[in-house]
Design an enzyme around this catalytic site. Structure first.
Site, PDB file in Angstrom:
ATOM      1  N   GLU A 289       5.994  -3.976  56.595  1.00  0.00           N
ATOM      2  CA  GLU A 289       4.612  -4.300  56.230  1.00  0.00           C
ATOM      3  C   GLU A 289       4.559  -4.944  54.845  1.00  0.00           C
ATOM      4  OE1 GLU A 289       3.298  -0.159  56.627  1.00  0.00           O
ATOM      5  OE2 GLU A 289       3.022  -0.078  54.470  1.00  0.00           O
TER       6      GLU A 289
ATOM      7  N   HIS B 240      -2.279   0.243  56.233  1.00  0.00           N
ATOM      8  CA  HIS B 240      -1.727   1.363  55.448  1.00  0.00           C
ATOM      9  C   HIS B 240      -2.773   1.944  54.481  1.00  0.00           C
ATOM     10  CE1 HIS B 240       2.261   3.139  53.733  1.00  0.00           C
ATOM     11  NE2 HIS B 240       1.265   4.003  53.616  1.00  0.00           N
TER      12      HIS B 240
ATOM     13  N   ARG C 245       5.618   6.263  58.953  1.00  0.00           N
ATOM     14  CA  ARG C 245       6.289   5.045  58.488  1.00  0.00           C
ATOM     15  C   ARG C 245       6.587   4.164  59.692  1.00  0.00           C
ATOM     16  NH1 ARG C 245       4.575   5.975  54.223  1.00  0.00           N
ATOM     17  NH2 ARG C 245       5.662   6.296  52.241  1.00  0.00           N
TER      18      ARG C 245
END
Ligand code: 8YV
Length: 322
Positions: free
Chosen positions: A270, A288, A241
């Site tokens: 993000e 991601h 993360r």
């Protein structure tokens, strides 16, 4: 008379096989346009449903959970991470929370190695050079990167994904060091060297792979003081993360040359990432995609639905976190 199917709200467009199973087994409100669910919409659209199938894109802090209608009894997240859900608030309201562990371990560990190799070997710079027709004469001194094989890999968080990263690293003859809340059994350790103190781990990290969950304790763990403890020329990789990294500090270290490179798949806030990353050629950036394979996303969806199926059949869901 056939029993009424459970009513669930599915916040994101899912892979086709998952959508088909949802349509077969649930009275579901889906989101074929994949439009954004902000907090207000989440609370509003939850009305009339008994369960939510969400992703990490839907934020469920205490103030949102407190406003959910009473009929909501389960939140199944299509993710292993559950830092987007306030578990205490869910517990306080008697809402069950489930996640999707195991099935994304390999894809995420593969992505970790993609980042590690790409960052170490300057893949972004090289790729651009080829595409932009700037590839000049081959030179003994050009595009020199960091050697991977045989180096020390420090893994912060030796859960399922951390261990799968270690397994891949053994193929690169890396010396594996780790920190974890508790020491693993020798069978799981497989020779990896345990560091009880994460600060000590940093000192041996030619490569640092972040694989721990985002919690209050790990928030901004990788700050300037801790980066200073890394060996000069280290490479940092994050598939966990973004909030575990203090962006300003990492960017400064990549600019100064303290760190050779970084590979990042996750970012704080993000997709509105710190703009400082965009200009760094020694930072390999991905949006991601840690779990983004067809097989994995299908397995994540099935796992989330298995949890919902169990819950509504009054059986204990396999992946209950609350
Ligand atoms: C997901 C992830 O793609 O599972 C997680 O925790 O970070 C990713 O694999 C994403 O969060 C989907 O909700």
């Amino acid at each position: 008379m056939a029993q009424a199917r459970p009513r669930i709200l599915v916040t994101r467009k899912m892979p086709a096989q998952i959508e088909a199973r949802i349509a077969r087994d649930y009275d579901a409100t889906t989101n074929p346009e994949d439009s954004v669910f902000d907090a207000d919409r989440l609370v509003r659209d939850s009305a009339g449903h008994q369960g939510l199938l969400v992703c990490s894109t839907e934020k469920l802090p205490a103030r949102v959970i407190e406003k959910l209608p009473d009929e909501i009894r389960i939140i199944a997240t299509f993710s292993v991470g559950h830092d987007h859900i306030d578990l205490d608030a869910a517990r306080a309201r008697g809402i069950t929370v489930t996640n999707t562990p195991d099935v994304l371990t390999d894809a995420t560990a593969d992505t970790t190695f993609l980042l590690l190799l790409a960052a170490a070997r300057r893949a972004y710079e090289g790729e651009r050079m080829v595409r932009e027709d700037r590839w000049g004469r081959w030179a003994p001194t050009s595009m020199l990167g960091v050697h991977v094989t045989g180096k020390r890999l420090a893994i912060l968080g030796m859960g399922r994904i951390g261990r799968a990263v270690a397994q891949r690293a053994r193929g690169f003859e890396m010396e594996i060091h780790y920190n974890n809340r508790s020491r693993l059994s020798p069978e799981l350790e497989q020779g990896a060297i345990f560091h009880e103190d994460p600060e000590e781990l940093l000192g041996v990290a030619d490569f640092l792979s972040i694989n721990c969950p985002a919690t209050a304790e790990t928030h901004h763990f990788l700050n300037a003081a801790r980066i200073a403890r890394l060996p000069d020329g280290a490479v940092v990789v994050n598939t966990a993360r973004g909030a575990i990294v203090h962006d300003e500090s990492l960017i400064a270290a990549l600019k100064s040359g303290k760190l050779a490179a970084a590979g990042l798949d996750v970012f704080e806030n993000e997709p509105a990432i710190h703009p400082g990353y965009r200009d760094l050629s020694n930072c390999f950036l991905l949006p991601h995609i840690g779990s983004a394979t067809n097989e994995t996303r299908q397995a994540m969806g099935f796992r989330a639905l298995d949890n919902l199926d169990a819950f509504f059949a009054a059986r204990p869901p396999r992946d209950r976190v609350v």
